[in-house]
Design an enzyme around this catalytic site. Structure first.
Site, short mmCIF file in Angstrom:
data_model
loop_
_atom_site.label_atom_id
_atom_site.label_comp_id
_atom_site.label_asym_id
_atom_site.label_seq_id
_atom_site.Cartn_x
_atom_site.Cartn_y
_atom_site.Cartn_z
N HIS A 1 4.36 -6.55 -11.03
CA HIS A 1 4.31 -6.14 -9.63
C HIS A 1 3.33 -7.02 -8.86
O HIS A 1 2.30 -7.43 -9.37
CB HIS A 1 3.87 -4.67 -9.54
CG HIS A 1 4.16 -4.02 -8.24
ND1 HIS A 1 5.42 -3.64 -7.86
CD2 HIS A 1 3.34 -3.69 -7.20
CE1 HIS A 1 5.38 -3.08 -6.65
NE2 HIS A 1 4.12 -3.11 -6.24
N GLY B 1 0.83 -1.20 0.00
CA GLY B 1 0.00 0.00 0.00
C GLY B 1 0.86 1.25 0.00
O GLY B 1 1.46 1.58 -1.02
N ASP C 1 8.08 -5.78 -13.88
CA ASP C 1 7.58 -4.82 -12.89
C ASP C 1 8.01 -3.41 -13.29
O ASP C 1 9.16 -3.01 -13.05
CB ASP C 1 8.10 -5.18 -11.51
CG ASP C 1 7.45 -4.37 -10.39
OD1 ASP C 1 6.84 -3.33 -10.70
OD2 ASP C 1 7.57 -4.79 -9.23
N SER D 1 6.17 -4.80 -1.85
CA SER D 1 5.89 -3.44 -2.30
C SER D 1 6.17 -2.48 -1.12
O SER D 1 7.27 -2.50 -0.58
CB SER D 1 4.47 -3.35 -2.82
OG SER D 1 4.26 -2.17 -3.55
N TRP D 2 5.19 -1.67 -0.71
CA TRP D 2 5.42 -0.80 0.44
C TRP D 2 5.91 -1.62 1.65
O TRP D 2 6.77 -1.16 2.41
CB TRP D 2 4.15 -0.05 0.83
CG TRP D 2 4.15 0.37 2.26
CD1 TRP D 2 3.40 -0.14 3.28
CD2 TRP D 2 4.98 1.39 2.85
NE1 TRP D 2 3.72 0.48 4.47
CE2 TRP D 2 4.68 1.42 4.23
CE3 TRP D 2 5.96 2.25 2.34
CZ2 TRP D 2 5.31 2.30 5.11
CZ3 TRP D 2 6.59 3.12 3.23
CH2 TRP D 2 6.26 3.14 4.59
#
Length: 320
Positions: free
Chosen positions: A300, A45, A272, A117-118
């Site tokens: 991703h 996120g 990605d 990711s985050w």
């Protein structure tokens, strides 16, 4: 979420909420085998929440996995979708402190840290702050949320998707279109007019769908149809991106020296475009205990062969 040919779904055997300060209650749960190898999951996120598909990336007979929704999102309260929720106490430092409170709460001394990711940014920041409490690290779709990366994902990548990016850019006022687009969207998401906030959340999430779309069989994320999820996600992402994750430039790259002795696997899709392969490649060069795995058919997230590469990593560490 995509279908995973990994471990069968499992249900939590424990869970609840934990008060972490500033009026926040963080939802947490544990799956797998009580007394198994400890692990913690850091979702993406910011604001995506720890969906049940994460549970399938670990052997439930080998691991005891703690999952939680980071403050402000998912089942944690208060939810950032509410415009009255103040985000000043929602920073990377606050989230690192939350992870430590949770570690103590569930009675773990050291655990494997998984993030995507985050969550990979947060995982690196946490591990570099508390290396004595980290046994191994598994990260995929690796980002470090620098200003350079935010500029790439909000502006430079528009060269690949010019029509969609122009719509994204034109979602902010004319006077903001040459500046920091994450900041411009964040201002719109704080606007007193509900229609302005809703339109900004829709435009932000529509752009998210564009740049994460590369990869086999990528379907639209149905969560963006939920107004509450959409607003929460957009507010938190733009809040963190506007501040480059509240970290100094390249601090996570420089901080890799603090991970000496901690083995890690960095897994990244060659397709990605949201987070170019250069990011984990540079980290792997700076972190002597890490191994970079490039998945040629993946974009991703958990697309393509990423799930298999992740479970291979957790299986390897689970056998230690």
């Amino acid at each position: 979420m995509p279908s995973l040919s990994t471990y069968e779904p499992v249900e939590p055997f424990d869970g609840g909420t934990l008060a972490v300060g500033d009026g926040n209650e963080v939802y947490w749960e544990q799956v797998g085998r009580p007394g198994g190898k400890p692990a913690v999951v850091l979702h993406g996120g910011p604001g995506s929440g720890a969906g049940p598909w994460w549970r399938r990336l670990f052997d439930p007979e080998a691991y005891c996995v703690t999952l939680f929704d980071q403050r402000g999102c998912g089942r944690s309260t208060p939810n950032a979708a509410d415009p009255a929720v103040d985000l000043s106490s929602n920073t990377t430092a606050h989230l690192i402190a939350d992870i430590e409170r949770l570690r103590v709460h569930v009675g773990v001394e050291r655990w494997l840290v998984m993030g995507a990711s985050w969550g990979s940014t947060l995982g690196l920041a946490y591990a570099q702050t508390h290396p004595d409490h980290v046994s191994e690290i598994v990260l995929f779709s690796v980002v470090t949320t620098t200003r350079r990366e935010v500029e790439w994902i909000t502006r430079d990548i528009g060269r690949l998707f010019p029509e969609q990016w122009e719509r994204f850019r034109d979602g902010v006022p004319v006077e903001d279109r040459e500046g920091n687009l994450a900041e411009a969207y964040h201002r719109l998401l704080e606007h007193p007019d509900p229609a302005t906030r809703d339109r900004a959340a829709r435009d932000w999430c529509a752009w998210e769908e564009v740049h994460v779309a590369l990869g086999p069989r990528r379907a639209p994320d149905p969560r963006f149809e939920d107004p509450m999820f959409r607003m929460c996600f957009a507010r938190l992402v733009t809040h963190y991106w506007s501040h480059a994750a509240f970290l100094q430039a390249d601090s996570l790259l420089r901080g890799c020296v603090k991970l000496a002795g901690i083995p890690g696997v960095l897994i990244h899709g060659r397709l990605d475009v949201s987070s170019p392969l250069e990011i984990p490649w540079r980290l792997s060069r700076a972190w002597s205990g890490s191994r970079l795995v490039v998945v040629d058919d993946a974009g991703h997230g958990i697309s393509g062969g990423t799930a298999g590469a992740v479970t291979a990593a957790t299986d390897g560490f689970g056998a230690r």
